[in-house]
Each structure stands twice: as structure tokens, then as C-alpha cells.
Design an enzyme around this catalytic site. Structure first.
Site, PDB file in Angstrom:
ATOM      1  N   GLY A 133       0.881  -1.289   0.026  1.00  0.00           N
ATOM      2  CA  GLY A 133       0.024  -0.061   0.125  1.00  0.00           C
ATOM      3  C   GLY A 133       0.614   1.300   0.052  1.00  0.00           C
ATOM      4  O   GLY A 133       2.032   1.063   0.330  1.00  0.00           O
ATOM      5  N   GLU A 134       0.228   2.458  -0.265  1.00  0.00           N
ATOM      6  CA  GLU A 134       0.746   3.578  -0.482  1.00  0.00           C
ATOM      7  C   GLU A 134       2.118   3.851  -1.376  1.00  0.00           C
ATOM      8  O   GLU A 134       3.192   4.262  -0.754  1.00  0.00           O
ATOM      9  CB  GLU A 134       0.925   4.172   0.985  1.00  0.00           C
ATOM     10  CG  GLU A 134      -0.459   4.538   1.540  1.00  0.00           C
ATOM     11  CD  GLU A 134      -0.401   5.467   2.774  1.00  0.00           C
ATOM     12  OE1 GLU A 134       0.792   6.332   2.877  1.00  0.00           O
ATOM     13  OE2 GLU A 134      -1.301   5.677   3.669  1.00  0.00           O
TER      14      GLU A 134
END
Ligand SMILES: Cc1cc2nc3c(=O)[nH]c(=O)nc-3n(C[C@H](O)[C@H](O)[C@H](O)COP(=O)(O)OP(=O)(O)OC[C@H]3O[C@@H](n4cnc5c(N)ncnc54)[C@H](O)[C@@H]3O)c2cc1C
Length: 593
Positions: A412-413
Site C-alpha cells: 500500500g501507499e
């Protein structure tokens, strides 16, 4: 410039736009790539001012009490839901508007103080920390950073108090790692009063529980057939907003509501645009900078829990008539977790301080923090899992949940591979441009070029003959500081050699990029550890403490980190890349046929 060079330059520019590296100001990480130690960014080790520290201590006391009494991480995982009472409790402590200005109902905390809060939550429950991050670190961040006064007045008070929740919606089927490939369309209405949004988003945390979503969509660029990304404030009560899936079933952080939604001809007033029209990518990537900092804090908290669990088990479980802590291969794991947890905290604090000091261009450092802490946490969990043996596999202990929860961190991110490549490429851009200046001048000398090439040459030459000074205050750290300085010098030499050897093709050579990025990350981590340790020693000395503080974890980290750096640099010339690439090529060809 030939056609290939021009294309490469365009790609670099696009990569920088994509990840908003900003202008080439010499921050700490960019300095490393130039062979410099930009000491005023990292030394002395940042401290929260005394007045704020008192407020933070009180908040942490209140938060711990609330979490002890009301947060049941195992139940959140089992039920795949964070109870509203927990969200309300976090709101009461101020967690959901921690860094929002007081005038908008927030607590006005610095990013450093906020990281301490997130560390505390990350210690106990990853679902809850990801929920808080989705709402506060990224959900309302675009509003905080880019909102107009009117927008802030209208939206922030309810979002800061937790009465309403926020979400950040960038990802789509075709726009995952390739964030710039957003397909959601935003067409202006004929009278220009609003935009009409169409498309779908997926994997969005809080999508179905949020009252305000920061949504990235494509708007036309006036006077051309191109489009650019713009950030919009969307609310679920707008006609045409449809939740396709409120809670996608998933492996970890199961308490979070990860959803899919569609926008069908949703009319969004032009007043809901966040930042400049067409500059949404900059908005998104700046927002993610903040998210990556609190990511580091949550991983630090989880690593501290790993250490506690590892020590507790190693001191109580007996095999072969001894507690496990007597065995060196168990000690090795415990020591490594302790060293990494110390480094993760130091790195998070230093990176958060860049934001608080209003420094510019810390994109490389936040990317380094995200990759480093998520990779180290994965190792920590693996180690504590192993120490617990079969018991770790059972659902009555938190370890299998922690392992499931931690796996998303590397994805993620910004997937770690994408960020690793970014760190190397953006870092190398400074010295790369200087070499280009020198090369172009040699090929086509001109008076104008000569002076620029002379400056570039002086800079490059200077870095090859000067070992940077790492200014520590404590005598006992001078040997470590000298080693760090020499490694920065060696790193710069390796970067120069890679640039001269491979030239433009290095843009595609991710195996080389990875070693350079890994070395840079360990240099940054070592610097943060040295800075923290130096400050702790000085603090104890000023306090007149009789016993010196325990340095063992920090000392171990520095030794291991220096060894890793030497390994990464050595592998630039001693590796199996050709065989590896040939094997992958053969496998990929078979699968494709
Ligand atoms: C639980 C969860 C919560 C999420 N929450 C949000 C949210 O709140 N808001 C939001 O906008 N998004 C959110 N996301 C989306 C998340 O940010 C994306 O999953 C992530 O950006 C990766 O995109 P992708 O899944 O499409 O993977 P892909 O882009 O398909 O990549 C798959 C893998 O390919 C490799 N890869 C890709 N590109 C490269 C490259 N250039 N070089 C080398 N390797 C590469 C990487 O190993 C990567 O992991 C969430 C995702 C999950 C699973």
C-alpha cells in the site's frame, strides 16, 4: 540530444511529476547521492518542545487508558469491523483531528507528536492504525494542505472531531502502482458551475463509512486534447454515488472497510476542487508523503510489540531444560528486533521533523522511511513468529494476525519496488545531470557551457576526494561517525561509477537501482540512529546520570547496517544479474506461450 536521450529525459521528468520530487534542493537524501552529509537536517536529534511534550504525554496517557479498556484487536479482526464506540473514543481523545489546526476543531499537534500517537495505536491494532491513517493522514490531508479557507471552514470541524470520516480515493483497476493512469473522468458542465464525474475506484479504505472522499479524476486541459488529474471533494450523498462493495473480504487489517465505488454522472460543484485544477497528482503525492511518515510510526509500534512478545516467550518457554533465551539463534533474533525497532523509531522521528520544520523536498526520505520500516517490520514479525514455534500459528496468540496485518504494508501507499526504483533514480538525478553537463561540454564545447561544466566537474571531483564529516558530540561515537562518513564517500563513488558505466540504460536497470537505494536507505537509517544515540548520551551526561544509557541495540544496528551497506555496494560489481535475468526471461517466455 539524440532521440533516445530526449525520450529518457521525458521519462525522468514524468517520474518526478508522478512522485513530485520537486526542485533539486539539497535535502539530506539528495546530499548523500552527491557525497555530502547535510548535517543540519539530521543533527541534533529533534525533540518535541517542552510545552508540547506535556500535552503529548497527557494525550498518550488518555489514549493508553482508552485503548487498554476498549480496544480488542482480536475481536476487531474476528468481526472484520472496528466498533463505532472505538471510533468515538479515538475521536474524544482527539486522534481523528490530531494535526488539524485548533481553529478548525483539531488538536494542532506537530507531525512528530502525531507519530507518537500512531506508534501507540500501531503497537496494538493494525486495523485501527490503518483506519486512523486513512481518515487523518491521507483522508483529510488534501483539505488541510490544499483547501481554501472556505473549504476548511465548511468541512474540517466535523472531520476533525470525528463526527464525520474521511477517505482518500486514488486507486483504480488500471491505476495501482501506475498512479498517474487514473481513468475516472471529470467533465466540466456547460455553465462551468460543476464537473460531472464518471468511473470506478477500488481498494479504498473507509470508502463506505466516509462522509467526505478526496477523489482523483481526469479533467480536460483547456486548449488541448489532453487531460490532467484534479482532486475533488466528493460526498456519498451526491446523486450517482454508488458503493459497489462496502467491505471487500481480505487477509489482514480485516477491521478496516476496504471498498469499491462507482460515480455515475455525479455533479461535483467547482468549489469542491482541492488545489489547482489539473494538479491533482501533486496533491495526491504530497498527501502520500504524510501517510508514509505515519506508516513508519505504526510499523515502529508493531516492532516494539514484536520485541515484547519475543522477550516474554524466550524468558518463559523451556526446551532442552533451558529457556529459549539461552540459545544463540534465539538471541540473534531478539537482538535484531531490538536494533531494528530502535532504528525505526529514530528514522520516523527525524523524517517527521522535516515536515514540522517546514523543510522542502523530503519525498526521498519519506519513501525511504516507508520501504525501510515496512521491510524491517516484516522481518521482525517473522523472527518473533519463529521464536514462538507452533504456538505462533494458533489463533489464540496475536502473531498470525500480526503477520496477516503486516503484509499490506509493503504494497500500500506505493509498492516497495516502485519506491525503491524511485529513490535510486531521483537520488542519482543530481550527479547524473552534472555528468551530463560535463559530457555535453566535451562533445560540443561552448563558453556558456564551460562555466557550468566547470562547476559540475568541481562538485563531482570534490566529492571523490573529500570524506564527509559526520559531527557527533560524544567521543565514544567518533569511530562510528568516521565509518559512516567513509561509507557515504564510498556510496558516492559507487553512484558515480554506475552512472558513468551504464549511462541512460540505468533508468531500466532495477537490480542496480535496488542496491543503490538499499545502501542509501541504510545510510539514512544509520544517520538517524547515530543522531538519536548521540543525543541520548549527551542528555544522560547533562542530567548527571551515574549509569550510562544502554547503547547495545543502537550499536548493533550501526554495525549491521554498515555491513549491509558494504554488501550492497560490493554486489554492484559481484552479482548474478545476468543469470537471474536469463532465468526470468526463460520463465516469462514459457508462461506467455
Ligand atoms: C487493504 C488495502 C487498502 C488500500 N487502501 C487504499 C486507499 O485508501 N486509497 C487508495 O487510493 N488506494 C488504496 N489501496 C490501493 C493500494 O495503494 C494499491 O494496491 C497499491 O498502490 C498497488 O497497486 P495494485 O494493487 O494495483 O498493484 P500493481 O500496480 O498491479 O502492482 C503489483 C506488484 O507489481 C510490482 N510492480 C508494479 N510496478 C512496478 C515497477 N514499476 N517496478 C517493479 N515492480 C513493480 C510490485 O511488486 C507490486 O506490488 C489499498 C489497497 C489495499 C490492499
Amino acid at each position: 540530444m539524440n532521440k533516445l536521450d530526449a525520450q529518457r529525459q521525458k521519462e525522468i521528468q514524468q517520474a518526478e511529476e508522478l512522485l513530485f520530487a520537486g526542485p533539486q534542493a539539497l535535502g539530506f537524501a539528495k546530499g548523500l547521492f552527491q557525497g555530502h552529509f547535510v548535517s543540519d537536517w539530521v543533527m541534533p536529534y529533534p525533540r518535541i518542545p517542552a510545552a508540547q511534550q506535556t500535552e503529548l504525554d497527557e494525550t498518550l496517557r488518555e489514549l493508553r487508558q482508552f485503548l487498554d479498556e476498549h480496544l480488542d484487536a482480536a475481536e476487531i479482526d474476528r468481526q472484520a469491523d472496528i466498533p463505532r464506540s472505538v471510533i468515538d473514543g479515538l475521536a474524544r481523545v482527539g486522534v481523528l483531528g490530531m494535526t488539524a489546526p485548533k481553529e478548525y476543531g483539531g488538536r494542532g499537534f506537530s507531525q512528530m507528536a502525531n507519530c507518537k500517537v500512531l506508534e501507540e495505536i500501531g503497537r496494538r491494532c493494525a486495523s485501527t492504525s490503518v483506519f486512523v491513517n486513512a481518515h487523518h493522514s491521507i483522508g483529510i490531508r488534501a483539505l488541510l494542505l490544499f483547501g481554501t479557507r472556505e473549504q476548511k471552514q465548511q468541512w474540517l470541524p466535523k472531520l476533525s472531531s470525528g463526527e464525520q470520516l474521511g477517505s482518500f480515493a486514488l486507486t483504480e483497476k488500471e491505476a495501482g502502482s501506475d498512479a498517474a493512469n487514473v481513468q475516472m473522468q471529470a467533465r466540466p458542465s456547460e455553465d462551468g458551475s460543476h464537473f460531472i464525474l464518471n468511473g470506478e475506484k477500488r481498494y479504498i479504505t473507509n470508502a463506505a463509512i466516509a462522509h467526505e472522499l478526496t477523489v482523483m479524476a481526469r479533467t480536460p486541459v483547456p486548449g488541448s486534447d489532453k487531460t490532467a488529474i484534479t482532486a475533488f471533494l466528493v460526498t456519498p450523498d451526491m446523486p450517482g454515488f454508488e458503493i459497489l462493495e462496502a467491505r471487500m473480504p481480505k487477509m489482514g487489517i480485516r477491521g478496516t472497510a476496504t471498498g469499491r465505488f462507482a460515480l455515475h454522472d455525479v455533479k461535483v460543484p467547482k468549489e469542491n476542487i482541492l488545489g489547482t485544477i489539473g494538479k491533482g497528482l501533486k496533491v495526491a503525492l504530497t498527501v502520500l508523503d504524510f501517510g508514509r511518515t505515519t506508516f513508519g510510526a505504526c510499523c515502529t509500534g508493531a516492532a516494539k510489540t514484536c520485541l515484547e512478545l519475543a522477550v516474554q516467550h524466550a524468558n518463559t518457554r523451556k526446551q532442552f531444560n533451558k529457556t529459549l533465551g539461552n540459545f544463540e539463534l534465539v538471541k540473534k533474533k531478539i537482538a535484531r528486533i531490538a536494533a531494528d525497532a530502535y532504528a525505526m523509531e529514530a528514522m520516523t522521528t527525524v523524517t517527521a521533523s522535516f515536515i514540522d520544520r517546514g523543510l522542502e523536498d523530503y519525498m526521498l526520505e519519506t519513501a525511504m522511511l516507508k520501504v525501510f520500516t515496512t521491510e524491517r517490520l516484516w522481518e521482525c514479525i517473522n523472527d518473533v513468529f519463529q521464536i514462538h514455534g507452533g504456538a505462533a500459528y494458533m489463533a489464540d496468540l496475536p502473531l498470525e494476525r500480526m503477520m496477516r496485518d503486516a503484509r499490506i504494508n509493503q504494497i500500500g501507499e506505493g509498492a516497495n519496488e516502485v519506491l525503491t526504483s524511485f529513490i535510486a533514480l531521483v537520488g542519482m538525478r543530481g550527479p547524473g545531470m552534472e555528468f551530463k553537463e560535463i559530457y555535453d561540454t566535451m562533445m560540443k564545447p561552448s563558453r556558456d557551457r564551460m562555466s557550468k561544466a566547470w562547476a559540475a566537474g568541481k562538485n563531482r571531483l570534490g566529492a571523490t576526494i573529500r570524506v564527509p564529516d559526520v559531527p557527533v558530540q560524544s567521543d565514544e561515537l567518533r569511530a562510528h561517525a568516521r565509518q559512516l562518513g567513509r561509507l557515504i564517500w564510498r556510496f558516492n563513488f559507487a553512484v558515480n561509477r554506475a552512472l558513468i558505466t551504464y549511462r541512460e540504460p540505468i533508468l531500466d536497470m532495477q537490480l542496480v537501482q535496488e542496491r543503490i537505494a538499499n545502501a542509501a536507505m541504510d545510510l539514512f537509517a544509520s544517520t538517524c540512529v547515530l543522531s538519536r544515540l548521540d543525543s541520548e548520551i549527551q542528555f544522560a551526561r547533562r542530567n548527571g546520570d551515574a549509569a550510562p544509557p544502554d547503547h547495545s541495540a543502537a550499536d548493533l544496528f550501526l554495525r549491521q547496517s554498515f555491513r549491509r551497506i558494504r554488501g550492497f555496494l560490493g554486489a554492484l560489481t559481484d552479482n548474478d544479474d545476468k543469470a537471474l535475468l536469463a532465468t526470468a526471461k526463460s520463465c516469462l517466455a514459457k508462461t506467455a506461450s
